[in-house]
Scaffold this motif. Structure first.
Motif, PDB file in Angstrom:
ATOM      1  N   LEU A  43      55.112 -81.603 122.880  1.00 55.35           N
ATOM      2  CA  LEU A  43      55.749 -81.268 121.609  1.00 55.35           C
ATOM      3  C   LEU A  43      55.799 -82.481 120.690  1.00 55.35           C
ATOM      4  CD1 LEU A  43      57.217 -79.317 119.779  1.00 55.35           C
ATOM      5  CD2 LEU A  43      59.353 -79.871 120.975  1.00 55.35           C
ATOM      6  N   GLY A  44      56.160 -83.637 121.238  1.00 59.06           N
ATOM      7  CA  GLY A  44      56.192 -84.843 120.429  1.00 59.06           C
ATOM      8  C   GLY A  44      54.816 -85.194 119.886  1.00 59.06           C
ATOM      9  N   SER A  45      53.781 -85.013 120.700  1.00 60.74           N
ATOM     10  CA  SER A  45      52.418 -85.298 120.253  1.00 60.74           C
ATOM     11  C   SER A  45      51.987 -84.325 119.164  1.00 60.74           C
ATOM     12  CB  SER A  45      51.450 -85.226 121.443  1.00 60.74           C
ATOM     13  OG  SER A  45      51.785 -86.176 122.425  1.00 60.74           O
ATOM     14  N   ALA A  46      52.311 -83.051 119.347  1.00 58.48           N
ATOM     15  CA  ALA A  46      51.957 -82.056 118.333  1.00 58.48           C
ATOM     16  C   ALA A  46      52.650 -82.351 117.006  1.00 58.48           C
ATOM     17  CB  ALA A  46      52.316 -80.654 118.825  1.00 58.48           C
ATOM     18  N   MET A  47      53.902 -82.744 117.067  1.00 60.77           N
ATOM     19  CA  MET A  47      54.617 -83.095 115.838  1.00 60.77           C
ATOM     20  C   MET A  47      53.991 -84.325 115.177  1.00 60.77           C
ATOM     21  SD  MET A  47      58.609 -82.453 116.900  1.00 60.77           S
ATOM     22  CE  MET A  47      59.160 -82.717 115.209  1.00 60.77           C
ATOM     23  N   ALA A  48      53.551 -85.280 115.985  1.00 64.34           N
ATOM     24  CA  ALA A  48      52.898 -86.468 115.437  1.00 64.34           C
ATOM     25  C   ALA A  48      51.591 -86.102 114.747  1.00 64.34           C
ATOM     26  CB  ALA A  48      52.645 -87.485 116.551  1.00 64.34           C
ATOM     27  N   VAL A  49      50.829 -85.178 115.333  1.00 62.53           N
ATOM     28  CA  VAL A  49      49.570 -84.747 114.724  1.00 62.53           C
ATOM     29  C   VAL A  49      49.842 -84.024 113.410  1.00 62.53           C
ATOM     30  CG1 VAL A  49      47.579 -83.221 114.998  1.00 62.53           C
ATOM     31  CG2 VAL A  49      48.337 -84.630 116.917  1.00 62.53           C
ATOM     32  N   VAL A  50      50.856 -83.159 113.391  1.00 65.95           N
ATOM     33  CA  VAL A  50      51.204 -82.441 112.162  1.00 65.95           C
ATOM     34  C   VAL A  50      51.648 -83.425 111.076  1.00 65.95           C
ATOM     35  CG1 VAL A  50      52.834 -80.806 111.138  1.00 65.95           C
ATOM     36  CG2 VAL A  50      51.765 -80.295 113.336  1.00 65.95           C
ATOM     37  N   LEU A  51      52.460 -84.415 111.465  1.00 63.32           N
ATOM     38  CA  LEU A  51      52.906 -85.420 110.503  1.00 63.32           C
ATOM     39  C   LEU A  51      51.716 -86.222 109.972  1.00 63.32           C
ATOM     40  CD1 LEU A  51      55.269 -86.799 109.078  1.00 63.32           C
ATOM     41  CD2 LEU A  51      55.497 -88.316 111.057  1.00 63.32           C
ATOM     42  N   LEU A  52      50.781 -86.550 110.844  1.00 67.27           N
ATOM     43  CA  LEU A  52      49.583 -87.259 110.407  1.00 67.27           C
ATOM     44  C   LEU A  52      48.784 -86.403 109.424  1.00 67.27           C
ATOM     45  CD1 LEU A  52      47.640 -89.664 110.599  1.00 67.27           C
ATOM     46  CD2 LEU A  52      46.570 -88.525 112.558  1.00 67.27           C
ATOM     47  N   GLY A  53      48.715 -85.087 109.691  1.00 67.30           N
ATOM     48  CA  GLY A  53      48.034 -84.190 108.770  1.00 67.30           C
ATOM     49  C   GLY A  53      48.679 -84.185 107.401  1.00 67.30           C
ATOM     50  N   LEU A  54      50.026 -84.213 107.372  1.00 68.88           N
ATOM     51  CA  LEU A  54      50.740 -84.285 106.095  1.00 68.88           C
ATOM     52  C   LEU A  54      50.387 -85.556 105.349  1.00 68.88           C
ATOM     53  CD1 LEU A  54      53.000 -83.519 104.048  1.00 68.88           C
ATOM     54  CD2 LEU A  54      54.612 -84.662 105.596  1.00 68.88           C
ATOM     55  N   VAL A  55      50.346 -86.668 106.064  1.00 72.20           N
ATOM     56  CA  VAL A  55      50.026 -87.946 105.434  1.00 72.20           C
ATOM     57  C   VAL A  55      48.601 -87.935 104.885  1.00 72.20           C
ATOM     58  CG1 VAL A  55      49.662 -90.403 105.881  1.00 72.20           C
ATOM     59  CG2 VAL A  55      51.674 -89.246 106.818  1.00 72.20           C
ATOM     60  N   VAL A  56      47.672 -87.354 105.642  1.00 70.89           N
ATOM     61  CA  VAL A  56      46.282 -87.286 105.188  1.00 70.89           C
ATOM     62  C   VAL A  56      46.175 -86.453 103.912  1.00 70.89           C
ATOM     63  CG1 VAL A  56      43.992 -86.386 105.751  1.00 70.89           C
ATOM     64  CG2 VAL A  56      45.289 -87.661 107.456  1.00 70.89           C
ATOM     65  N   ILE A  57      46.911 -85.341 103.853  1.00 73.21           N
ATOM     66  CA  ILE A  57      46.903 -84.501 102.651  1.00 73.21           C
ATOM     67  C   ILE A  57      47.426 -85.284 101.451  1.00 73.21           C
ATOM     68  CG2 ILE A  57      47.936 -82.471 101.564  1.00 73.21           C
ATOM     69  CD1 ILE A  57      47.872 -81.118 104.303  1.00 73.21           C
ATOM     70  N   VAL A  58      48.524 -86.017 101.659  1.00 70.90           N
ATOM     71  CA  VAL A  58      49.085 -86.830 100.578  1.00 70.90           C
ATOM     72  C   VAL A  58      48.079 -87.873 100.119  1.00 70.90           C
ATOM     73  CG1 VAL A  58      50.878 -88.499  99.991  1.00 70.90           C
ATOM     74  CG2 VAL A  58      51.463 -86.442 101.271  1.00 70.90           C
TER      75      VAL A  58
END
Length: 255
Positions: free
Chosen positions: A228-243
């Motif tokens: 779960l922590g890894s999945a949240m990190a990947v999602v957060l990274l995706g948000l940063v990439v979009i920004v």
């Protein structure tokens, strides 16, 4: 290619390899034993992240990072402009003063804010978290703004005044476009780490101030839920990439 070789190796070892490992963990199955993650592969962690229960945490993370960016911009631009245009022989001293916080540990500085706010009733609130984030990342906004202000041709400002434009009109049509690259760079340098910071929400906030970063930290520590922590990190990274992509396109339009 030989010149880029060391940089490529560095990125592969210290960025791509850890990110690949995190992505792999995000598809694994949680294990309460020593291994932490086991087979079979599953998307359960991502389904949990996309659960509506995480939406407030996601929204709070974006809100904190956005407000921190705006506050740092409002505080950092006047300071950067003053140093660039009126610093004179004290310019290097003023820049050194901006960088002084980096001479001490970020964790120690946040603990200092916790001690200062402990008896004020302001601790464990949204305001305390935003205050800590703004304090911690303000220099990241000031430095690129200073470079932009120093490089801007001040004769354009004088010409605007000579043509009868007031302060507000000159700022909006001359100064702001001139320092736009610094605004974009500073906004990225503040928003990205503020969105991923977990120390400030954990020390200055409470349960109601949890962010993606602090929840990720909880999953790898007491929660013992590495997928779960890894999945949240990947999602957060995706948000940063979009920004980064959105900001990059706007930056191209500005330039």
């Amino acid at each position: 290619m030989l010149v880029l070789g060391p940089a490529g190796v560095w990125l592969a070892v210290f960025f791509l390899a850890p990110m690949a490992l995190v992505a792999q963990y995000s598809f694994a199955t949680r294990d309460l034993g020593i291994l932490r993650v086991v087979l079979p592969w599953t998307t359960q962690a991502y389904r949990s992240v996309l659960d509506p229960a995480f939406l407030p945490i996601f929204g709070r993370t974006v809100l904190y990072a956005g407000l921190t960016t705006v506050i740092c911009l409002l505080l950092g631009f006047p300071l950067a402009w003053f140093i660039a245009r009126h610093g004179g022989r004290w310019r290097l001293v003023l820049l050194a003063a901006v960088l002084i916080p980096f001479w001490s540990s970020f964790l120690a500085r946040i603990y200092a804010w916790k001690a200062l706010l402990d008896d004020t009733g302001f601790l464990f609130t949204d305001g305390a978290v935003i205050l800590g984030l703004s304090y911690g990342f303000l220099p990241f906004m000031v430095l690129p703004l200073y470079v932009a202000c120093e490089r801007m041709d001040y004769r354009q400002v004088e010409a605007s005044y000579d043509l009868g434009h007031g302060r507000l009109s000159t700022f909006w049509h001359v100064v702001l476009p001139g320092v736009a690259p610094g605004v974009l760079a500073g906004s990225l340098l503040v928003f990205v780490p503020a969105a991923g910071d977990f120390v400030t929400p954990k020390l200055l906030g409470g349960v109601d101030q949890s962010t993606f970063g602090s929840v990720i930290d909880d999953q790898f520590r007491g929660g013992n839920n590495w997928p779960l922590g890894s999945a949240m990190a990947v999602v957060l990274l995706g948000l940063v990439v979009i920004v980064l992509i959105v900001r990059g396109k706007r930056g191209e339009d500005v330039l």
